[in-house]
Design a protein around this motif. Structure first.
Motif, PDB file in Angstrom:
ATOM      1  N   GLU A   1      16.551  10.379  -4.641  1.00  0.00           N
ATOM      2  CA  GLU A   1      16.624  11.516  -3.722  1.00  0.00           C
ATOM      3  C   GLU A   1      15.851  11.217  -2.438  1.00  0.00           C
ATOM      4  OE1 GLU A   1      18.333  14.458  -4.126  1.00  0.00           O
ATOM      5  OE2 GLU A   1      19.207  13.466  -5.873  1.00  0.00           O
ATOM      6  N   HIS A   2      15.402   9.993  -2.319  1.00  0.00           N
ATOM      7  CA  HIS A   2      14.663   9.548  -1.140  1.00  0.00           C
ATOM      8  C   HIS A   2      13.394  10.349  -0.924  1.00  0.00           C
ATOM      9  CE1 HIS A   2      17.659   6.627  -0.415  1.00  0.00           C
ATOM     10  NE2 HIS A   2      18.485   7.545  -0.851  1.00  0.00           N
ATOM     11  N   LYS A   3      12.826  10.691  -2.062  1.00  0.00           N
ATOM     12  CA  LYS A   3      11.483  11.245  -2.014  1.00  0.00           C
ATOM     13  C   LYS A   3      10.571  10.093  -2.418  1.00  0.00           C
ATOM     14  CE  LYS A   3      13.109  15.748  -3.453  1.00  0.00           C
ATOM     15  NZ  LYS A   3      13.406  16.541  -4.639  1.00  0.00           N
ATOM     16  N   THR A   4       9.440  10.013  -1.806  1.00  0.00           N
ATOM     17  CA  THR A   4       8.563   8.883  -2.066  1.00  0.00           C
ATOM     18  C   THR A   4       8.115   8.841  -3.521  1.00  0.00           C
ATOM     19  OG1 THR A   4       7.787   9.075   0.154  1.00  0.00           O
ATOM     20  CG2 THR A   4       6.451   7.763  -1.319  1.00  0.00           C
TER      21      THR A   4
ATOM     22  N   ARG B   1      10.110  -2.305   0.391  1.00  0.00           N
ATOM     23  CA  ARG B   1      10.224  -3.732   0.690  1.00  0.00           C
ATOM     24  C   ARG B   1       9.761  -4.538  -0.526  1.00  0.00           C
ATOM     25  NH1 ARG B   1      12.781  -3.977   5.750  1.00  0.00           N
ATOM     26  NH2 ARG B   1      11.530  -3.081   7.409  1.00  0.00           N
TER      27      ARG B   1
ATOM     28  N   PRO C   1     -11.190  -1.463   0.493  1.00  0.00           N
ATOM     29  CA  PRO C   1     -10.762  -0.061   0.615  1.00  0.00           C
ATOM     30  C   PRO C   1     -11.106   0.803  -0.594  1.00  0.00           C
ATOM     31  CG  PRO C   1      -8.909  -1.409  -0.063  1.00  0.00           C
ATOM     32  CD  PRO C   1     -10.113  -2.316  -0.009  1.00  0.00           C
TER      33      PRO C   1
ATOM     34  N   SER D   1      13.904  -1.303  -4.234  1.00  0.00           N
ATOM     35  CA  SER D   1      13.966  -0.272  -3.202  1.00  0.00           C
ATOM     36  C   SER D   1      14.196   1.101  -3.837  1.00  0.00           C
ATOM     37  CB  SER D   1      15.103  -0.614  -2.231  1.00  0.00           C
ATOM     38  OG  SER D   1      15.226   0.378  -1.276  1.00  0.00           O
TER      39      SER D   1
ATOM     40  N   ARG E   1      -2.784  -5.863  -0.199  1.00  0.00           N
ATOM     41  CA  ARG E   1      -3.567  -6.803   0.621  1.00  0.00           C
ATOM     42  C   ARG E   1      -4.857  -7.225  -0.079  1.00  0.00           C
ATOM     43  NH1 ARG E   1      -7.903  -4.577   3.539  1.00  0.00           N
ATOM     44  NH2 ARG E   1      -8.003  -2.321   3.386  1.00  0.00           N
TER      45      ARG E   1
ATOM     46  N   LYS F   1       5.556   0.823  -0.828  1.00  0.00           N
ATOM     47  CA  LYS F   1       5.892   2.253  -0.890  1.00  0.00           C
ATOM     48  C   LYS F   1       7.205   2.554  -0.176  1.00  0.00           C
ATOM     49  CE  LYS F   1       3.678   6.648   0.293  1.00  0.00           C
ATOM     50  NZ  LYS F   1       2.610   7.256   1.090  1.00  0.00           N
ATOM     51  N   ASP F   2       7.521   1.764   0.854  1.00  0.00           N
ATOM     52  CA  ASP F   2       8.744   2.028   1.612  1.00  0.00           C
ATOM     53  C   ASP F   2       9.909   1.148   1.162  1.00  0.00           C
ATOM     54  OD1 ASP F   2       7.595  -0.252   2.620  1.00  0.00           O
ATOM     55  OD2 ASP F   2       8.299   0.074   4.651  1.00  0.00           O
TER      56      ASP F   2
ATOM     57  N   ASN G   1       0.480  -4.002   4.322  1.00  0.00           N
ATOM     58  CA  ASN G   1      -0.801  -3.839   5.010  1.00  0.00           C
ATOM     59  C   ASN G   1      -1.001  -2.454   5.579  1.00  0.00           C
ATOM     60  OD1 ASN G   1      -2.636  -6.316   5.341  1.00  0.00           O
ATOM     61  ND2 ASN G   1      -0.551  -7.103   5.355  1.00  0.00           N
ATOM     62  N   MET G   2      -0.148  -1.525   5.205  1.00  0.00           N
ATOM     63  CA  MET G   2      -0.288  -0.150   5.707  1.00  0.00           C
ATOM     64  C   MET G   2      -1.574   0.471   5.199  1.00  0.00           C
ATOM     65  SD  MET G   2       2.063   1.185   7.629  1.00  0.00           S
ATOM     66  CE  MET G   2       2.161   2.900   7.192  1.00  0.00           C
TER      67      MET G   2
ATOM     68  N   ARG H   1       3.992  -6.524   6.555  1.00  0.00           N
ATOM     69  CA  ARG H   1       3.637  -5.360   7.399  1.00  0.00           C
ATOM     70  C   ARG H   1       3.519  -4.099   6.556  1.00  0.00           C
ATOM     71  NH1 ARG H   1       6.465  -3.234  12.126  1.00  0.00           N
ATOM     72  NH2 ARG H   1       4.420  -2.557  12.755  1.00  0.00           N
ATOM     73  N   SER H   2       4.503  -3.885   5.689  1.00  0.00           N
ATOM     74  CA  SER H   2       4.463  -2.673   4.863  1.00  0.00           C
ATOM     75  C   SER H   2       3.298  -2.732   3.871  1.00  0.00           C
ATOM     76  CB  SER H   2       5.779  -2.522   4.095  1.00  0.00           C
ATOM     77  OG  SER H   2       6.833  -2.257   4.991  1.00  0.00           O
TER      78      SER H   2
ATOM     79  N   TYR I   1       7.533 -11.418   6.658  1.00  0.00           N
ATOM     80  CA  TYR I   1       6.855 -10.568   7.641  1.00  0.00           C
ATOM     81  C   TYR I   1       7.062  -9.076   7.363  1.00  0.00           C
ATOM     82  CZ  TYR I   1       5.282  -8.809  12.152  1.00  0.00           C
ATOM     83  OH  TYR I   1       4.622  -8.121  13.137  1.00  0.00           O
TER      84      TYR I   1
END
Lengths: 255, 696
Positions: free
Chosen positions: A33-36, A102, A181, A26, A216, A99-100, A254-255, A251-252, A247
């Motif tokens: 700094e919680h920047k992506t 998980r 993609p 995570s 994915r 990216k988030d 498959n964004m 979900r994340s 799950y």
């Protein structure tokens, strides 16, 4: 607090940390700094592992809690030629982090003995990151990169993934692209088509491909290997199993 | 013949419809509210919605007091007596109150039905659908019930259709605030949640880690339940009042009998009956399709209404014949009614063509997205422009058919147009039920996701949600065409009132008259200006919310890790306050501009102004609603695994298209219906004064 050792594949690095794998994933993907920072893939390494190439004892000595008691998140041990100096025996679970933040832990599985027919698309993760098409299945592709085809091409170790090609694997010119993609699909089609007419083991599509890829599109997992020990595979569960049992990650991813 | 019994029947039918909605309310309320986590999420949504509604109604109270005082003062000098102003002001306040009550009831059940629908989805599509649809029916039935009750009561007490205009203006004033405010709210939250959550951080839709997720779910309710409901309510009342006003005017001129004054109310009563019957047949089998059930309900109610209207005409005329009198109702009016009804349904389904991913426009837009954002925008915008054509042709067909059929049967043609609008809006009960179903299932899906229900439940809620999106698109097409016909009738009512207060001289709108031409151009200007103001409000508020979301992610490291809860209330507050603050200027424009044009440039210029605003209003509303819906579904089509699927370049382009389309379809586009209705009502209400006092 326990100390951990992680081998990052994107980018290649060896990192000591006081964070457990899930927390580290995570932190590593989201940033302090919680920047992506983007998706991450790393492998747990046995903390007892030592190699003269890495100053591990010094690193662990610096990997201590902060003054406020917070755990040390990362101490970079090396960012260069890491993979080739870590034996397969020292590798634990492989984590794919979205990216988030998980994380999904993958365990080692047997490498499929037979290569699937059709064309293949590989994204090399380390030490370099080209996007490559090949008529060879993962095992033969690995052998090729380990120098099996001659002295002109040789890696001491490598990590790569095979990405789905759908109908393009068998019919690059006319196969439906569906949910592929990839950028510049026409270039991909022509590279795949050229494999049918030219006798080459692999063809580079993109020399400096971005270090991330769509989870994915993973065909069957992540491959890691070296010249001395051969190839190891981290198997990705089936889409159904991912959806049923993981799950939130699914979900994340498959964004 | 005495038509008073119909007014009592109207009051009774209205109360019966409200009672039926309360029965549904009670039934929905008794359903299983689900687990603790789901209930906690639903409570956040409920509190957010209640906070917004409280603030909205406080704003409305100020508006009602100011406008009510102005109306009471201005109309106290009316020739009809000093109390005329007070009665009109009371009717205005009552109209606003009725609309507020229907909106509150709809919201109240929607924010309770969402979690119950999610819980019901555990038992399958049929049960989930049943809960959501019955909750939607609460809003549909309450709305038509309150409207018919209010109109019947006021007309029974005053016998003055011009006072009814006050009732309609009250309903429209609230509708303008509710629709534009709800539209700004919902898109502020939606865009901010997506841009930071999905694009920057990469968290999926309806993820509880997103600080804006509750505001987003609240927005679905305030935009699509309270907002859209108020929008259709105001068209419904305005259509009936315009037709009654025309009937009264033509009755005074000896062109029609007194029965034509009350006929619009009778048709509304038949509409309530058809909705009550139709609702009973909207059901989904165990493995059935909810979209089919919704469409069946609409078409079935339509057929029931046509049969009831035909039976009414036959019985009324039969009774007249038995008494040796001439037929009570002209059959041409029945044809006008049914033509409006048919066009309403056709228009709804035409909208579906441009926004459904089974058809070419959405698929083509998705396909070209592979080449980048520019082509996505151009293609979607172009199809939005094309979508204007069939809708406008439909409105023209309904207008001309109803006009000439009425003329051919010896009734003033414009009365036929007014009745066609009433015929179209007779479906309001079922259409609003379908519309309110949409945000309920959207919320249900979100709650199922956020509370960690099994993915099979989420899948079931997703099936319901897809049908809700289609119903929403159809409702928008319906509401735009209904508003168009309504304002055409209202426009005719305006000319009749001006004529009445100008000594019987007809209002001539001559294009060679510079005042008329100036009025038209000024009128054309208002819809784009209003659209810009509301969309700029969205971007301004979204920008503030984006900063807040970023701040929370930075200040609370545990949010993304899932160990710390975000401050949902902060985003709810930004959306609420921002939406209400942003409403002031557009609302003032809607009321002040027609008055300024009327009092300064005169009645003919105001006629041109209304015409201009209607023309561009309809065009902009159709363009923005359909283009926005198309971009949204093009993105969903790609996410379903086409044209590269999620994460592809086409998807990124489609996400941009969807973001552009969001305020198009949910803020500016649908608000224009209410804008043109409000301006037409302001003009008609103040027409007696404008006819006498104007500079040019």
């Amino acid at each position: 607090m326990q100390q951990h050792l992680y081998l990052s594949l994107m980018p290649e690095a060896l990192i000591a940390s006081m964070l457990a794998p899930e927390e580290f994933g995570s932190y590593y993907s989201v940033g302090s700094e919680h920047k992506t920072q983007g998706q991450a893939a790393f492998i747990e390494i046995d903390p007892a592992f030592r190699h003269p190439f890495f100053p591990l004892d010094e690193a662990f000595a610096r990997c201590v809690p902060h003054k406020d008691g917070a755990p040390k998140r990362s101490v970079y041990v090396s960012v260069y030629r890491v993979l080739e100096h870590v034996p397969l025996a020292a590798l634990g679970r492989l984590w794919l982090v979205t990216k988030d933040g998980r994380g999904l832990a993958l365990s080692r599985a047997a490498v499929p003995p037979a290569d699937e027919a059709g064309l293949h698309l590989y994204h090399e993760l380390a030490p370099v990151r080209p996007l490559v098409v090949s008529p060879k299945g993962p095992r033969a592709f690995f052998d090729l990169l380990m120098g099996g085809a001659g002295p002109s091409l040789s890696f001491p170790a490598i990590a790569f993934v095979e990405l789905k090609l759908g109908e393009l694997a068998t019919d690059p010119e006319r196969g439906a692209a569906g949910d592929l993609p990839y950028e510049n699909l026409e270039h991909l089609r022509s590279c795949l088509a050229s494999l049918k007419t030219k006798d080459v083991g692999a063809k580079v599509i993109d020399r400096l491909h971005p270090g991330t890829f769509s989870y994915r599109m993973l065909k069957d997992g992540v491959y890691v290997g070296n010249k001395a020990e051969g190839l190891a595979r981290y198997a990705l569960p089936s889409p159904e199993a991912l959806r049923d049992e993981h799950y939130a990650w699914w979900r994340s991813a498959n964004m | 013949m005495n038509y008073d019994p119909w007014l009592f029947i109207g009051i009774g039918a209205g109360l019966a419809s409200i009672a039926a909605s309360l029965v549904y309310y009670r039934w929905v309320f008794r359903q299983d509210p689900g687990g603790e986590k789901a209930q906690a999420i639903a409570l956040w949504i409920k509190e957010g919605a209640s906070t917004y509604l409280r603030k909205l109604y406080k704003t409305l109270l100020v508006v009602a007091v100011v406008l009510g005082t102005v109306i009471a003062f201005v109309f106290s000098g009316d020739a009809a007596g000093p109390m005329r102003g007070v009665y009109t002001a009371i009717a205005f306040a009552f109209g606003a109150l009725c609309s507020a009550f229907a909106g509150w009831l709809g919201m109240s059940i929607a924010v309770r039905a969402n979690v119950r629908t999610a819980t019901a989805c555990v038992d399958g599509v049929a049960k989930g659908f049943n809960v959501a649809f019955k909750a939607g029916a609460v809003m549909g039935l309450a709305m038509v019930g309150v409207a018919v009750f209010g109109m019947s009561l006021i007309y029974l007490l005053t016998r003055d259709t011009e006072i009814l205009l006050g009732f309609s203006f009250g309903a429209s004033s609230l509708a303008l605030l509710a629709k534009a405010g709800g539209g700004i709210y919902t898109k502020t939250a939606d865009i901010a949640a997506d841009l930071v959550g999905k694009v920057e951080i990469g968290i999926p839709e309806d993820d509880p880690r997103n600080p804006a997720v509750i505001a987003d779910n609240v927005g679905d309710n305030v935009g699509d339940v309270a907002g859209m409901g108020a929008d259709i309510f105001d068209s419904y009342v305005a259509a009936a009042v315009a037709a009654m006003l025309l009937g009264a005017s033509f009755f005074a001129a000896g062109k029609v009998g007194v029965q034509y004054v009350v006929l619009p109310l009778i048709l509304c009563i038949l509409g309530i009956a058809s909705a009550l019957i139709g609702l009973q047949f909207v059901k989904v089998g165990r493995n059935g399709k909810p979209g089919g059930a919704l469409n069946f309900g609409t078409v079935f109610s339509c057929v029931v209404f046509a049969l009831l209207a035909t039976a009414f005409f036959a019985v009324a005329n039969g009774l007249s014949a038995a008494a040796g009198a001439a037929p009570a109702y002209n059959w041409g009016i029945l044809i006008a009614t049914v033509s409006g009804l048919a066009i309403g349904v056709i228009m709804g389904f035409t909208t579906d063509y441009f926004t459904n991913d089974e058809h070419k426009p959405v698929r083509r837009t998705a396909e070209v997205s592979k080449s980048g954002t520019g082509l996505t925008i151009i293609t979607g915008f172009s199809y939005g422009l094309v979508s204007i054509a069939p809708a406008v042709v439909g409105i023209v067909a309904a207008t001309l058919t109803s006009y000439f059929v009425a003329q051919a049967f010896g009734i003033p043609g414009i009365y036929g147009v007014g009745i066609a609008a009433v015929g179209m809006l007779s479906l309001t009960g079922i259409v609003v039920s379908n519309d309110a179903y949409g945000p309920i299932v959207d919320n249900a899906k979100g709650i199922a996701e956020m509370s960690g229900m099994p993915h099979e439940v989420v899948d079931t809620a997703d099936v319901l949600d897809s049908a809700g999106n289609t119903a929403k698109a159809i409702t928008k097409g319906f509401s735009i065409s209904a508003a168009a016909l309504t304002v055409l009738a209202m426009f005719a009512a305006y000319t009749e009132v001006i004529s009445k207060y100008s000594g019987g001289a007809n209002l001539v709108l001559d294009l060679q008259n510079p005042l008329v031409l100036g009025g038209i151009l000024l009128g054309c200007l208002v819809p784009p200006l209003f659209s810009a103001l509301t969309m700029l409000a969205v971007t301004r508020n979204a920008f503030t919310m984006i900063e807040e979301i970023r701040r929370q992610f930075k200040a609370k490291p545990g949010i993304l890790a899932g160990t710390e809860l975000p401050d949902y209330k902060a985003c709810v507050g930004i959306a609420s306050d921002g939406a209400l603050r942003s409403l002031v200027l557009p609302a003032i424009l809607a009321v002040v501009l027609p008055l300024a044009v009327g009092f300064i440039l005169g009645p003919a210029a105001l006629g041109g102004f209304l015409g201009g605003s209607i023309f561009t209003g309809v065009v902009f509303a159709l363009l923005m609603s359909n283009a926005g819906g198309l971009w949204d579904n093009a993105k969903k089509y790609i996410e379903a695994g086409n044209c590269g699927g999620p994460g592809s370049e086409a998807h990124k382009a489609a996400v941009v298209g969807d973001t552009v389309g969001d305020p198009f379809k949910d803020t500016a586009g649908p608000s224009l219906n209410t804008l043109i209705t409000v301006m037409s009502l302001v003009a008609s209400l103040f027409a007696p004064l404008i006819a006498q006092f104007h500079l040019f």
